[in-house]
Design a protein around this motif. Sequence first.
Motif, short mmCIF file in Angstrom:
data_model
loop_
_atom_site.label_atom_id
_atom_site.label_comp_id
_atom_site.label_asym_id
_atom_site.label_seq_id
_atom_site.Cartn_x
_atom_site.Cartn_y
_atom_site.Cartn_z
N ASP B 13 1.13 -1.17 -0.24
CA ASP B 13 0.08 0.09 0.09
C ASP B 13 0.75 1.14 -0.08
N TYR B 37 4.67 3.29 -9.99
CA TYR B 37 3.76 2.25 -8.98
C TYR B 37 2.52 2.47 -10.14
N PRO B 38 1.30 1.90 -9.77
CA PRO B 38 -0.17 1.54 -10.46
C PRO B 38 -1.07 3.50 -11.35
N PHE B 39 -0.89 4.29 -10.49
CA PHE B 39 -1.17 5.56 -10.71
C PHE B 39 -0.83 6.56 -10.09
N SER B 138 1.79 -2.98 -12.78
CA SER B 138 0.74 -1.53 -12.52
C SER B 138 -0.66 -2.84 -12.68
N SER B 139 -0.66 -3.51 -11.53
CA SER B 139 -2.55 -3.69 -11.47
C SER B 139 -2.32 -3.17 -10.06
N GLY B 140 -1.71 -3.56 -8.82
CA GLY B 140 -2.46 -2.61 -7.69
C GLY B 140 -0.79 -2.69 -6.74
N THR B 141 0.10 -3.74 -7.21
CA THR B 141 1.62 -3.28 -6.25
C THR B 141 2.40 -2.25 -6.18
N PHE B 142 2.99 -1.28 -5.61
CA PHE B 142 3.96 -0.74 -5.76
C PHE B 142 5.46 -1.04 -5.56
#
Lengths: 443, 174
Positions: B13, B37-39, B138-142
Amino acid sequence: MSSPGAITVDYKTINDDILRTLEPPTVKWLLLWLSAICCLCVGAYCWVYQILNGIGVAGITHPIMWGVYITDFVFWVGIAHSGTLISAVLFLFRAKWRVPIYRIAEAMTVFAVMTAGLFPIIHLGRPANFYWLLPYPNQRYLWVNFKSPLLWDVFAVSTYLTVSVLFFIIGLIPDIAAARDKATGVRKIIYTLTSLGWRGSHKQWRHYMAAYGFFAALATPLVLSVHSVVSWDFAMSNVPGWHTTIFPPYFVAGAIFSGLAMVMTITIPMRSAFSLEKYLTIWHYEKMSQLIMFTSGIVTYAYATEFFIAWYSQNPYEQYQFWFRPFGYLAPAFWTMVFCNCVAPLTLWWKKCRTNIAWLFVLSIIINIGMWFERFNIIVQSLTVEFIPAAWGPYNLSWIEAGITLGSFGWFFFWLLMFIKLFPSFSLTEIKEIAEVGPQESH
Amino acid sequence: MASDNFVIGHFADIASTRAAIQALRADGYDDELEAFYPFPEHGIEEDLFKGKKRSPVRRFTMLGGLVGCLGAFTFTSWMSVDYPLRVSAKPLVSIPAFVVVAFECTILLGAIFTLLSMFHFSKIPNFFRSPGYRRQFSSGTFGLVIRTPKDNSDVVKQRMESLGAEEVEVEYAG
C-alpha cells in the motif's frame, strides 16, 4: 464512514473488474455491432448515391441550403462536448464523480467529432475537394478567407479533434500498460505497442502528471471555444433567428446538456452488461442529473430570451420568425424540442427520478431527440421564412438525408463498440487513485 | 567493471511504500532508487522529488502555445495581404477575425508540444525490457527498485524486508 460514491475495493479487484470489459464479445455485443454496421451501410449507400447523382438528391434547395446535414453536424459536435467537459473541466475542479465515466465520455468525444467532421464534407457539392478549406500553397495562388466563420470552424473542429485524440491517448497509456501486463497472445502484442512501453516509474509519472494538467488546462478553453465558433457560423450572418449574441453560451450549454445525456445513454447499458455497479453508482448518475437539470435550465432560459428579444427588437422579420416557430407548419418540431429539453428534464427535480436508472435512460434518449430538433429548428425554420415572402420556401427531407443521418449513428456506434472491446473504457488508473483502500495516508 | 544487482521490493500500500522511500532516502539512496506504481501518487512523488526541479514539460507547453499564437497571426496576416479579399470594406489585416484562428493554433501547438515533450522526458516509446519492472506494478502493487553493487545486495534486501516489503527479489543488472 466513506464518502458518497466511494470505491472501497482493492486495487487488484479494480484491475480485474475493469479489464473484464475486454473479454471476448457476447452475442448481445455482436448483435449491437452488426446493427451499427447495417446502419453504416445504409448511410454509405446513400452517400455514394448522392456522389454519383449530385447534391440535388438531398432535400436541400433554395432557400434552405443548410438542412439536415448541418443539423447533424451541430448535433454531433454538441455530443462531443461533454466528453471534454468531463475529462478536462471537471478534472481541474477535482470533481470525483467524473472518474468512472470520463474515459467513455472521451471516447464518445473522439468518435462524435469524427462523425461531425463528415457532415460538412457530405454537404459539399464536390466532396473530394474538401482540402481546399485548408490554407496550403497552391498553383492558383489562392489563400482562404480568414474573415469567414466557416473557415474558423475548420480550425476549431480540426483542433478539437486533434486535441481530444491526444488527450484521450495520454489518458489511455497507463491503462493499456495495465492491460498489457495481463494479456496474452495477439492482444499482448497490440497492447505492448500501444502502451508505448509505459512502466509507471516515478520519473514517468512526474512528467505525465505535469502534461496531463496542461492538457486539461488547454482543453478547457478549447471546449468552450469550439461550440462558440460553431454558433458563429450562424450568428455572424444576419438571418432572422440566427443573428444573436446569445448563441455562443446557448450553444455551449446545449452541447453539454446533450453530451451528458449521451453519456447516460451509453453508460447505463454498459454498467449492467459488465456488472460495474460498484464503480458507477447511483450517486454518479445523480451528479450527472444535477448537471443536466442545470444545463436544461440554461437552454430553456435561452429559448425564452430569443422570444423576448424578437418582441423587444421590434424587428418584423425577427418577430415573424419567432411567431412561425411555434405556430408555423414546422411547429411539431418546435414543440417536440420544448417538451424534450424544457419539460421532460423537470422530472429530475424529484430525487426519485434522479435516482431511477431506468427513467434516466429513457430521459437521456428524449433529451437527445430534443437537442437534434433544437438544431433543426435553428437551421431549417430560420431559413424557411427569411426576409421577403417571395423567397420563402418549404423543406422536403429526402430519404438520402435520412439514410445518411441513420448512417452517422451507425458510424459512431461502430467505433464506440469496437473501442469498448479493445481498450479499457473505464480509467482503471484514476479509479485506483480515488479508491479508499486499506491503511493509507491522505493524498 | 563492477557488476550490479537490482533489488526489487514489492509493497502492498501507499503508506508502507512512502515510509520505505523516506527511510531509504535517509539511508542515502537517491538516483539509484526507482519507484513503480499503478497510478499517480502525489505523496510518493513528493518523497522522491523533495528538493529537485519541477518537470520541464511546462516550458514546452508555453513554447508551443507561443509558436502557435504568433505563427497563426503571422500566416493569417501575410496570406490576407498576399491574396487580398476585400470583405465588407474591412481592413485586409483584420486582427479581431484572426483571433479565432490564432486561439485554435495556440491550443493545438501547445497540446502537441506538451505531448511530445512528455514522451521525450518519460522516454517513451520504448519497447525494450525495463530492468526491475514487474507486471504486478501496473495492477496493484508498489515497487521500489535499488541498483546496488552485487556484494551489497543482501544488505539492501534485508533493509527492504525490514521496511515491510511483502516480497523482495534480486535481479542481475550487469
